[in-house]
Write a protein that holds these residues in place. Structure first.
Motif, PDB file in Angstrom:
ATOM      1  N   ASN A   1       0.895  -1.114   0.162  1.00 12.11           N
ATOM      2  CA  ASN A   1      -0.105   0.173  -0.021  1.00 12.11           C
ATOM      3  C   ASN A   1       0.846   1.116  -0.107  1.00 12.11           C
ATOM      4  OD1 ASN A   1       0.822  -0.057   2.937  1.00 12.11           O
ATOM      5  ND2 ASN A   1      -1.014   0.993   3.118  1.00 12.11           N
ATOM      6  N   VAL A   2       0.295   2.374  -0.430  1.00 10.60           N
ATOM      7  CA  VAL A   2       0.948   3.524  -0.385  1.00 10.60           C
ATOM      8  C   VAL A   2      -0.148   4.785  -0.364  1.00 10.60           C
ATOM      9  CG1 VAL A   2       0.982   3.844  -2.939  1.00 10.60           C
ATOM     10  CG2 VAL A   2       2.670   5.149  -1.596  1.00 10.60           C
ATOM     11  N   VAL A   3       0.343   5.871   0.501  1.00 13.46           N
ATOM     12  CA  VAL A   3      -0.541   6.852   0.435  1.00 13.46           C
ATOM     13  C   VAL A   3       0.169   8.154   0.111  1.00 13.46           C
ATOM     14  CG1 VAL A   3      -1.856   8.690   2.258  1.00 13.46           C
ATOM     15  CG2 VAL A   3      -1.566   6.227   2.674  1.00 13.46           C
ATOM     16  N   VAL A   4      -0.629   8.784  -0.809  1.00 12.21           N
ATOM     17  CA  VAL A   4       0.174   9.917  -1.686  1.00 12.21           C
ATOM     18  C   VAL A   4      -0.638  11.188  -1.627  1.00 12.21           C
ATOM     19  CG1 VAL A   4       1.334   8.484  -3.358  1.00 12.21           C
ATOM     20  CG2 VAL A   4      -0.690   9.405  -3.718  1.00 12.21           C
ATOM     21  N   ALA A   5      -0.067  12.319  -1.895  1.00 13.50           N
ATOM     22  CA  ALA A   5      -0.768  13.563  -1.959  1.00 13.50           C
ATOM     23  C   ALA A   5      -0.237  14.384  -2.878  1.00 13.50           C
ATOM     24  CB  ALA A   5      -0.510  14.158  -0.635  1.00 13.50           C
ATOM     25  N   ALA A   6      -1.060  15.330  -3.445  1.00 13.46           N
ATOM     26  CA  ALA A   6      -0.719  15.962  -4.637  1.00 13.46           C
ATOM     27  C   ALA A   6       0.445  17.207  -3.900  1.00 13.46           C
ATOM     28  CB  ALA A   6      -1.830  16.726  -5.257  1.00 13.46           C
ATOM     29  N   ASP A   7       1.287  17.736  -4.794  1.00 11.63           N
ATOM     30  CA  ASP A   7       2.140  18.884  -4.386  1.00 11.63           C
ATOM     31  C   ASP A   7       1.327  20.186  -4.581  1.00 11.63           C
ATOM     32  OD1 ASP A   7       2.596  19.986  -7.163  1.00 11.63           O
ATOM     33  OD2 ASP A   7       3.775  18.147  -7.344  1.00 11.63           O
TER      34      ASP A   7
ATOM     35  N   ILE B   1      -6.190  14.330   3.689  1.00  2.92           N
ATOM     36  CA  ILE B   1      -4.900  13.641   3.796  1.00  2.92           C
ATOM     37  C   ILE B   1      -4.324  13.281   2.235  1.00  2.92           C
ATOM     38  CG2 ILE B   1      -3.412  11.741   4.468  1.00  2.92           C
ATOM     39  CD1 ILE B   1      -5.336  11.227   6.797  1.00  2.92           C
ATOM     40  N   GLY B   2      -4.971  12.575   1.733  1.00  2.94           N
ATOM     41  CA  GLY B   2      -4.484  12.255   0.454  1.00  2.94           C
ATOM     42  C   GLY B   2      -5.375  10.924  -0.251  1.00  2.94           C
ATOM     43  N   VAL B   3      -4.647  10.112  -1.051  1.00  2.29           N
ATOM     44  CA  VAL B   3      -5.299   9.052  -1.459  1.00  2.29           C
ATOM     45  C   VAL B   3      -4.496   7.810  -1.272  1.00  2.29           C
ATOM     46  CG1 VAL B   3      -6.005   8.004  -3.754  1.00  2.29           C
ATOM     47  CG2 VAL B   3      -6.225  10.384  -3.466  1.00  2.29           C
ATOM     48  N   GLU B   4      -5.164   6.800  -0.685  1.00  2.00           N
ATOM     49  CA  GLU B   4      -4.514   5.535  -0.394  1.00  2.00           C
ATOM     50  C   GLU B   4      -4.766   4.556  -1.563  1.00  2.00           C
ATOM     51  OE1 GLU B   4      -5.641   2.460   1.974  1.00  2.00           O
ATOM     52  OE2 GLU B   4      -3.577   1.826   2.470  1.00  2.00           O
ATOM     53  N   VAL B   5      -3.865   4.042  -1.937  1.00  2.00           N
ATOM     54  CA  VAL B   5      -3.772   2.908  -2.847  1.00  2.00           C
ATOM     55  C   VAL B   5      -3.418   1.650  -2.234  1.00  2.00           C
ATOM     56  CG1 VAL B   5      -3.312   1.618  -5.037  1.00  2.00           C
ATOM     57  CG2 VAL B   5      -3.670   3.972  -5.250  1.00  2.00           C
ATOM     58  N   SER B   6      -4.289   0.508  -2.335  1.00  2.51           N
ATOM     59  CA  SER B   6      -3.859  -0.721  -1.516  1.00  2.51           C
ATOM     60  C   SER B   6      -4.022  -1.835  -2.351  1.00  2.51           C
ATOM     61  CB  SER B   6      -4.626  -0.686  -0.219  1.00  2.51           C
ATOM     62  OG  SER B   6      -5.519  -2.100  -0.328  1.00  2.51           O
ATOM     63  N   ALA B   7      -3.084  -2.707  -2.557  1.00  2.00           N
ATOM     64  CA  ALA B   7      -3.126  -3.627  -3.447  1.00  2.00           C
ATOM     65  C   ALA B   7      -3.043  -5.204  -2.642  1.00  2.00           C
ATOM     66  CB  ALA B   7      -1.942  -4.010  -4.166  1.00  2.00           C
ATOM     67  N   TYR B   8      -3.745  -6.161  -3.084  1.00  2.67           N
ATOM     68  CA  TYR B   8      -3.673  -7.461  -2.348  1.00  2.67           C
ATOM     69  C   TYR B   8      -3.923  -8.450  -3.209  1.00  2.67           C
ATOM     70  CZ  TYR B   8      -8.775  -7.039  -1.639  1.00  2.67           C
ATOM     71  OH  TYR B   8      -9.966  -6.921  -2.131  1.00  2.67           O
TER      72      TYR B   8
ATOM     73  N   GLN C   1     -15.319  12.988   8.731  1.00  6.19           N
ATOM     74  CA  GLN C   1     -14.162  13.898   8.518  1.00  6.19           C
ATOM     75  C   GLN C   1     -12.829  13.366   9.290  1.00  6.19           C
ATOM     76  OE1 GLN C   1     -14.465  17.967   9.870  1.00  6.19           O
ATOM     77  NE2 GLN C   1     -14.942  18.435   7.629  1.00  6.19           N
ATOM     78  N   GLY C   2     -12.005  13.371   8.313  1.00  6.00           N
ATOM     79  CA  GLY C   2     -10.474  12.879   8.982  1.00  6.00           C
ATOM     80  C   GLY C   2     -10.636  11.405   9.517  1.00  6.00           C
ATOM     81  N   ALA C   3     -11.350  10.571   9.111  1.00  4.91           N
ATOM     82  CA  ALA C   3     -11.558   9.084   9.655  1.00  4.91           C
ATOM     83  C   ALA C   3     -11.693   8.169   8.711  1.00  4.91           C
ATOM     84  CB  ALA C   3     -12.607   8.917  10.704  1.00  4.91           C
ATOM     85  N   ALA C   4     -10.976   7.100   8.573  1.00  2.00           N
ATOM     86  CA  ALA C   4     -11.028   6.056   7.608  1.00  2.00           C
ATOM     87  C   ALA C   4     -11.353   4.673   7.965  1.00  2.00           C
ATOM     88  CB  ALA C   4      -9.826   6.163   6.909  1.00  2.00           C
ATOM     89  N   GLU C   5     -12.129   4.049   7.399  1.00  2.00           N
ATOM     90  CA  GLU C   5     -12.335   2.810   8.011  1.00  2.00           C
ATOM     91  C   GLU C   5     -11.714   1.420   7.016  1.00  2.00           C
ATOM     92  OE1 GLU C   5     -15.893   0.857   7.009  1.00  2.00           O
ATOM     93  OE2 GLU C   5     -16.375  -0.465   8.850  1.00  2.00           O
ATOM     94  N   VAL C   6     -11.205   0.701   7.495  1.00  2.00           N
ATOM     95  CA  VAL C   6     -10.725  -0.535   6.743  1.00  2.00           C
ATOM     96  C   VAL C   6     -11.593  -1.693   7.164  1.00  2.00           C
ATOM     97  CG1 VAL C   6      -8.819  -2.037   6.280  1.00  2.00           C
ATOM     98  CG2 VAL C   6      -8.459   0.425   6.392  1.00  2.00           C
TER      99      VAL C   6
END
Lengths: 139, 104
Positions: free
Chosen positions: A60-66, A126-133, B89-94
């Protein structure tokens, strides 16, 4: 004053963020090339496995735009059209997540990866998370 | 506990199905890891602290799924899936879900 600070942030985003993106894409190319022959990876389940050990692998990775991307994004949002700068960001994030998954599978002695899923989610503020499984096969 | 996204385990027979099991975790972004996020938003790219946070969150959801499966007497979870959602707001669920089974 605020305008100047904003402008500096956008410039930093453009130069530093842009350089970081270029470096990341170059690094991804090398890692993907190294994985290519070693670890066949498929999104479907493939033929039914009759032997071998399977285990779960993730990346997984969390990214944000500059700030430059965010600024241009804001403008484009107003005028409409395709948001190329977010497209490249998401593309990098997906490739990174899949690379991590494959590298960790390789480290655990996998010989093949099947049934790969990629999931993208927006993390508020925060940004966007991409997770792969996926399921890795050993032996 | 064997975890797999496939709906079978190679060379093992499923002798009993226990139905759906799941595990979920909700985490907020204020986890003491927000220190450099402001600066990072300028230069963009990976936010490592959040990558780790989400990984921990996913592990915790998986642990809860495993606990549920164990309580039912299962020794494997097949057809495992994950989902992530922005719940407040500001919370994520997995959340993780799958089918609990017992292998011979």
């Amino acid at each position: 004053m605020e305008l100047i600070v904003g402008l500096i942030a956008i410039l930093i985003g453009f130069f530093v963020g842009g350089a970081r993106e270029k470096r990341h894409i170059a690094e991804l190319k090398v890692r993907e090339a190294a994985l290519l022959s070693k670890l066949p990876t498929r999104a479907d389940r493939g033929p039914k496995l009759v032997a071998g050990e399977t285990f779960l692998v993730t990346g997984n990775v969390v990214v944000a735009a500059d700030s430059f991307k965010s600024f241009v994004g804001g403008l484009k949002n107003f005028f409409g059209g395709s948001m190329t700068m977010y497209e490249t960001l998401l593309d990098r994030a997906r490739r990174e997540a899949v690379c991590r998954l494959r590298e960790s599978a390789l480290q655990s002695g996998a010989s093949e990866i099947v049934d790969l899923h990629i999931e993208t989610s927006y993390l508020d503020q925060i940004g966007v998370e991409v997770s792969a499984y996926a399921t890795a096969v050993r032996g | 506990m064997i975890l797999t996204t496939l709906d079978y385990v190679p060379d093992r027979e499923i002798v009993e199905h226990y139905g759906l099991v799941n595990g979920s975790t909700v985490r907020s972004k204020h986890f003491g890891k927000d220190f450099l996020a402001g600066f990072k938003n300028m230069v963009g790219g990976e936010l490592k602290a959040y990558t780790e946070l989400m990984e921990e969150t996913r592990n915790e959801a998986t642990q809860r799924l495993i606990a549920q499966a164990q309580a039912k007497g299962a020794n494997a979870v097949v057809a495992l899936r994950f989902g992530t959602s922005d719940v407040a707001q500001g919370a994520a669920e997995v959340f993780a879900y799958g089918t609990a089974v017992r292998l011979a």
